[in-house]
Design a protein around this motif. Structure first.
Motif, PDB file in Angstrom:
ATOM      1  N   ILE A   4       0.865  -1.189   0.000  1.00  0.00           N
ATOM      2  CA  ILE A   4       0.000   0.000   0.000  1.00  0.00           C
ATOM      3  C   ILE A   4       0.898   1.233   0.000  1.00  0.00           C
ATOM      4  O   ILE A   4       2.115   1.129   0.206  1.00  0.00           O
ATOM      5  CB  ILE A   4      -0.953   0.027   1.232  1.00  0.00           C
ATOM      6  CG1 ILE A   4      -0.149   0.020   2.536  1.00  0.00           C
ATOM      7  CG2 ILE A   4      -1.922  -1.157   1.187  1.00  0.00           C
ATOM      8  CD1 ILE A   4      -0.987   0.232   3.780  1.00  0.00           C
ATOM      9  N   TYR A  19       2.087   5.941   8.971  1.00  0.00           N
ATOM     10  CA  TYR A  19       0.849   5.810   8.194  1.00  0.00           C
ATOM     11  C   TYR A  19      -0.377   5.766   9.090  1.00  0.00           C
ATOM     12  O   TYR A  19      -1.431   6.304   8.749  1.00  0.00           O
ATOM     13  CB  TYR A  19       0.920   4.532   7.352  1.00  0.00           C
ATOM     14  CG  TYR A  19      -0.299   4.283   6.499  1.00  0.00           C
ATOM     15  CD1 TYR A  19      -0.510   5.011   5.324  1.00  0.00           C
ATOM     16  CD2 TYR A  19      -1.246   3.321   6.862  1.00  0.00           C
ATOM     17  CE1 TYR A  19      -1.629   4.796   4.544  1.00  0.00           C
ATOM     18  CE2 TYR A  19      -2.361   3.100   6.081  1.00  0.00           C
ATOM     19  CZ  TYR A  19      -2.555   3.839   4.919  1.00  0.00           C
ATOM     20  OH  TYR A  19      -3.664   3.618   4.148  1.00  0.00           O
ATOM     21  N   PRO A  26      -0.255   2.346  20.820  1.00  0.00           N
ATOM     22  CA  PRO A  26      -0.186   1.168  21.715  1.00  0.00           C
ATOM     23  C   PRO A  26       0.916   0.180  21.348  1.00  0.00           C
ATOM     24  O   PRO A  26       1.467  -0.492  22.229  1.00  0.00           O
ATOM     25  CB  PRO A  26      -1.575   0.524  21.572  1.00  0.00           C
ATOM     26  CG  PRO A  26      -2.186   1.101  20.350  1.00  0.00           C
ATOM     27  CD  PRO A  26      -1.564   2.457  20.164  1.00  0.00           C
ATOM     28  N   LEU A 152       3.090  -6.005   4.952  1.00  0.00           N
ATOM     29  CA  LEU A 152       2.878  -4.794   4.151  1.00  0.00           C
ATOM     30  C   LEU A 152       3.990  -4.620   3.114  1.00  0.00           C
ATOM     31  O   LEU A 152       3.963  -3.669   2.335  1.00  0.00           O
ATOM     32  CB  LEU A 152       2.829  -3.548   5.056  1.00  0.00           C
ATOM     33  CG  LEU A 152       1.633  -3.422   5.999  1.00  0.00           C
ATOM     34  CD1 LEU A 152       1.809  -2.209   6.918  1.00  0.00           C
ATOM     35  CD2 LEU A 152       0.322  -3.294   5.211  1.00  0.00           C
TER      36      LEU A 152
ATOM     37  N   LEU B  30      -4.883  -1.404  21.633  1.00  0.00           N
ATOM     38  CA  LEU B  30      -4.674  -1.840  20.250  1.00  0.00           C
ATOM     39  C   LEU B  30      -5.918  -2.554  19.705  1.00  0.00           C
ATOM     40  O   LEU B  30      -6.401  -2.253  18.599  1.00  0.00           O
ATOM     41  CB  LEU B  30      -3.446  -2.762  20.164  1.00  0.00           C
ATOM     42  CG  LEU B  30      -3.105  -3.289  18.769  1.00  0.00           C
ATOM     43  CD1 LEU B  30      -2.769  -2.151  17.808  1.00  0.00           C
ATOM     44  CD2 LEU B  30      -1.928  -4.282  18.836  1.00  0.00           C
ATOM     45  N   ILE B  33      -8.859  -0.127  19.000  1.00  0.00           N
ATOM     46  CA  ILE B  33      -8.743   0.625  17.740  1.00  0.00           C
ATOM     47  C   ILE B  33      -8.997  -0.286  16.545  1.00  0.00           C
ATOM     48  O   ILE B  33      -9.726   0.074  15.611  1.00  0.00           O
ATOM     49  CB  ILE B  33      -7.346   1.274  17.618  1.00  0.00           C
ATOM     50  CG1 ILE B  33      -7.151   2.320  18.712  1.00  0.00           C
ATOM     51  CG2 ILE B  33      -7.160   1.907  16.237  1.00  0.00           C
ATOM     52  CD1 ILE B  33      -5.707   2.694  18.930  1.00  0.00           C
ATOM     53  N   LEU B  34      -8.417  -1.464  16.582  1.00  0.00           N
ATOM     54  CA  LEU B  34      -8.521  -2.345  15.410  1.00  0.00           C
ATOM     55  C   LEU B  34      -9.923  -2.910  15.217  1.00  0.00           C
ATOM     56  O   LEU B  34     -10.387  -3.036  14.086  1.00  0.00           O
ATOM     57  CB  LEU B  34      -7.515  -3.501  15.523  1.00  0.00           C
ATOM     58  CG  LEU B  34      -6.045  -3.129  15.312  1.00  0.00           C
ATOM     59  CD1 LEU B  34      -5.146  -4.326  15.603  1.00  0.00           C
ATOM     60  CD2 LEU B  34      -5.814  -2.635  13.874  1.00  0.00           C
ATOM     61  N   ASN B  39     -14.611   2.756  11.776  1.00  0.00           N
ATOM     62  CA  ASN B  39     -13.744   2.276  10.705  1.00  0.00           C
ATOM     63  C   ASN B  39     -14.634   2.045   9.497  1.00  0.00           C
ATOM     64  O   ASN B  39     -15.823   1.760   9.651  1.00  0.00           O
ATOM     65  CB  ASN B  39     -13.110   0.939  11.157  1.00  0.00           C
ATOM     66  CG  ASN B  39     -11.940   0.490  10.300  1.00  0.00           C
ATOM     67  OD1 ASN B  39     -12.098   0.240   9.105  1.00  0.00           O
ATOM     68  ND2 ASN B  39     -10.781   0.403  10.911  1.00  0.00           N
ATOM     69  N   ASP B 129      -6.527   1.361   0.906  1.00  0.00           N
ATOM     70  CA  ASP B 129      -5.221   1.091   1.501  1.00  0.00           C
ATOM     71  C   ASP B 129      -5.323   0.889   3.007  1.00  0.00           C
ATOM     72  O   ASP B 129      -4.702  -0.014   3.572  1.00  0.00           O
ATOM     73  CB  ASP B 129      -4.257   2.257   1.211  1.00  0.00           C
ATOM     74  CG  ASP B 129      -3.515   2.043  -0.112  1.00  0.00           C
ATOM     75  OD1 ASP B 129      -3.954   1.196  -0.917  1.00  0.00           O
ATOM     76  OD2 ASP B 129      -2.506   2.738  -0.340  1.00  0.00           O
ATOM     77  N   ILE B 130      -6.121   1.748   3.648  1.00  0.00           N
ATOM     78  CA  ILE B 130      -6.160   1.629   5.115  1.00  0.00           C
ATOM     79  C   ILE B 130      -6.894   0.354   5.537  1.00  0.00           C
ATOM     80  O   ILE B 130      -6.551  -0.270   6.551  1.00  0.00           O
ATOM     81  CB  ILE B 130      -6.753   2.894   5.776  1.00  0.00           C
ATOM     82  CG1 ILE B 130      -6.406   2.918   7.271  1.00  0.00           C
ATOM     83  CG2 ILE B 130      -8.238   3.016   5.588  1.00  0.00           C
ATOM     84  CD1 ILE B 130      -6.360   4.289   7.867  1.00  0.00           C
ATOM     85  N   ILE B 132      -6.701  -2.437   3.888  1.00  0.00           N
ATOM     86  CA  ILE B 132      -5.694  -3.497   3.710  1.00  0.00           C
ATOM     87  C   ILE B 132      -4.684  -3.441   4.864  1.00  0.00           C
ATOM     88  O   ILE B 132      -4.319  -4.465   5.439  1.00  0.00           O
ATOM     89  CB  ILE B 132      -4.999  -3.356   2.336  1.00  0.00           C
ATOM     90  CG1 ILE B 132      -6.019  -3.671   1.234  1.00  0.00           C
ATOM     91  CG2 ILE B 132      -3.777  -4.265   2.231  1.00  0.00           C
ATOM     92  CD1 ILE B 132      -5.608  -3.234  -0.155  1.00  0.00           C
ATOM     93  N   HIS B 133      -4.265  -2.226   5.210  1.00  0.00           N
ATOM     94  CA  HIS B 133      -3.381  -2.055   6.368  1.00  0.00           C
ATOM     95  C   HIS B 133      -3.992  -2.676   7.621  1.00  0.00           C
ATOM     96  O   HIS B 133      -3.342  -3.450   8.336  1.00  0.00           O
ATOM     97  CB  HIS B 133      -3.114  -0.559   6.613  1.00  0.00           C
ATOM     98  CG  HIS B 133      -2.423  -0.280   7.918  1.00  0.00           C
ATOM     99  ND1 HIS B 133      -3.096  -0.225   9.125  1.00  0.00           N
ATOM    100  CD2 HIS B 133      -1.117  -0.065   8.220  1.00  0.00           C
ATOM    101  CE1 HIS B 133      -2.235   0.013  10.098  1.00  0.00           C
ATOM    102  NE2 HIS B 133      -1.034   0.122   9.579  1.00  0.00           N
ATOM    103  N   ASP B 134      -5.243  -2.336   7.886  1.00  0.00           N
ATOM    104  CA  ASP B 134      -5.870  -2.828   9.118  1.00  0.00           C
ATOM    105  C   ASP B 134      -6.068  -4.341   9.083  1.00  0.00           C
ATOM    106  O   ASP B 134      -5.942  -5.013  10.112  1.00  0.00           O
ATOM    107  CB  ASP B 134      -7.196  -2.095   9.369  1.00  0.00           C
ATOM    108  CG  ASP B 134      -6.957  -0.690   9.940  1.00  0.00           C
ATOM    109  OD1 ASP B 134      -5.794  -0.214   9.931  1.00  0.00           O
ATOM    110  OD2 ASP B 134      -7.931  -0.064  10.403  1.00  0.00           O
ATOM    111  N   VAL B 136      -4.073  -6.500   7.583  1.00  0.00           N
ATOM    112  CA  VAL B 136      -2.750  -7.066   7.880  1.00  0.00           C
ATOM    113  C   VAL B 136      -2.462  -6.969   9.376  1.00  0.00           C
ATOM    114  O   VAL B 136      -2.014  -7.938  10.006  1.00  0.00           O
ATOM    115  CB  VAL B 136      -1.639  -6.348   7.071  1.00  0.00           C
ATOM    116  CG1 VAL B 136      -0.247  -6.728   7.570  1.00  0.00           C
ATOM    117  CG2 VAL B 136      -1.778  -6.668   5.579  1.00  0.00           C
ATOM    118  N   LEU B 137      -2.779  -5.820   9.966  1.00  0.00           N
ATOM    119  CA  LEU B 137      -2.452  -5.643  11.383  1.00  0.00           C
ATOM    120  C   LEU B 137      -3.378  -6.448  12.297  1.00  0.00           C
ATOM    121  O   LEU B 137      -2.927  -6.978  13.318  1.00  0.00           O
ATOM    122  CB  LEU B 137      -2.450  -4.152  11.761  1.00  0.00           C
ATOM    123  CG  LEU B 137      -1.956  -3.823  13.166  1.00  0.00           C
ATOM    124  CD1 LEU B 137      -0.625  -4.504  13.507  1.00  0.00           C
ATOM    125  CD2 LEU B 137      -1.838  -2.315  13.358  1.00  0.00           C
TER     126      LEU B 137
END
Lengths: 182, 189
Positions: A4, A19, A26, A152, B30, B33-34, B39, B129-130, B132-134, B136-137
């Motif tokens: 990304i 990002y 946290p 990522l 964490l 938020i996730l 979201n 993108d965000i 996909i980021h989230d 992955v995380l």
């Protein structure tokens, strides 16, 4: 190229942190408590656990930055850090740390791999419940950090000087504030 | 029996968190938020990702509690949750969520398994993108939570009603609020 559009010029986990600052906070706090705040395990011991797990997970950025932090805590004994990564059983580290590295290696494979015998062995070498807890959580947390960095496809430059600086910063300042810029 | 002496009467991650409040706080922040904070992915979608990864990691406590939170966000549709766990390709969910679950499953095996094609497929279904980021995380974070819960051999009762009730509570109030039940007040904030 990262999967990304991450901010340019930031290496490894720093790009994910810049990002998405909401999740960075946290994650930084967790690393700070586990690796930097006062503990009966030395910072070097904890960084070696993080380095070992990151090596098992084959994450270049994490194993190199935490190896640098460990070396910074160990008067730049890079030989020892390399030995822990590749064959800790024969490294000149305490029997207690070896027992904890065994537990960390099991956690890396999956939580259920840790046996009562692994834990008993660590206790025989003087490990406390809190030290065993923190070893399990450091290993588990690096299974997150490593997957975040590689999942990522972050930019992970091979620049020894950058990692040495980063390691020095992490060793002295900890994890709450960014250690590197572009 | 757990590998270390954890506070009694607190199953799964709760016992571990009560044992070490200093790490419990960032862990709860964490996950809040996730999975719970606003979201563009719905809470149900995010809980399904967490449930699927926990199921792949074979963590009973995590897959059951997050499956229950997901069901609570889906009007109690436990069958859908089960289908996502066992065969998400044929589940009645969006194509976008399917592509995100593919990415999550790759992350579970290891970050390097995620390919450009996986990400392109998600982008083609409208993932941002965000998101996909989230994804992955979330997947990475559950590779931590699952290992934490099983690596300490925490108590994980086979009591579906307990998980169902807590699932509703968490879906409504979120993780930080619920953690006040078992964390010291000065830590839980």
């Amino acid at each position: 190229m990262p999967h990304i559009k991450l901010p340019e010029g930031f290496a490894g986990i720093s790009s994910g942190f810049v990002y998405r600052p909401e999740t960075a906070k946290p994650m930084r706090e967790l690393a700070h408590v586990l690796l930097h705040e006062p503990s009966t395990l030395t910072p070097a011991e904890r960084e070696l656990i993080a380095t070992y797990v990151s090596t098992q997970n084959d994450c270049y950025f994490c194993q190199t930055s935490h190896a640098s932090a460990a070396a910074a805590h160990l008067a730049n004994d890079w030989g020892l850090v390399e030995q822990v990564k590749h064959n800790y059983e024969r490294a000149p580290v305490s029997e207690k740390l070896k027992a904890l590295l065994t537990i960390a290696g099991k956690v890396q494979q999956g939580g259920k791999h840790v046996t009562s015998e692994d834990v008993a062995k660590a206790r025989e070498q003087g490990a406390t419940d809190l030290e065993i807890h923190d070893t399990v959580l450091i290993a588990a947390a690096f299974c997150m950090f490593n997957r975040y960095v590689d999942g990522l496809a972050t930019w992970q430059p091979e620049d020894p000087e950058m990692y040495a600086k980063m390691g020095q910063h992490l060793a002295t300042e900890g994890y709450l504030a960014p250690s590197i810029k572009a | 029996m757990a590998h270390i002496q954890l506070p009694e009467g607190l199953p799964g991650i709760r016992g571990a968190m009560a044992f070490r409040p200093a790490t419990a706080r960032p862990l709860n922040d964490l996950v809040e938020i996730l999975l719970h904070a606003p979201n563009s992915l719905t809470p149900a979608e995010r809980e399904l990702i967490a449930t699927y990864v926990s199921s792949e990691n074979d963590c009973y406590y995590c897959q059951t509690i997050h499956g229950a939170v997901a069901a609570a966000s889906l009007n109690g549709d436990e069958a859908l949750v089960k289908q996502v766990k066992h065969d998400f390709h044929n589940a009645a969910i969006s194509e976008k969520l399917k592509t995100l679950l593919v990415i999550a499953g790759k992350v579970q095996r290891g970050g390097k398994h995620v390919t450009t094609e996986d990400v392109t497929a998600a982008l083609a279904q409208g993932a941002t993108d965000i998101e996909i980021h989230d994804t992955v995380l979330i997947a990475a974070a559950f590779c931590m939570f699952n290992r934490y819960v099983d690596g300490l051999a925490t108590i994980q009762p086979r009591d579906e009603a307990m998980y169902r009730e807590r699932g509703k509570w968490i879906a409504r109030d979120g993780y930080v609020n619920v953690s006040k039940e078992y964390l010291p007040a000065e830590v839980a904030r």
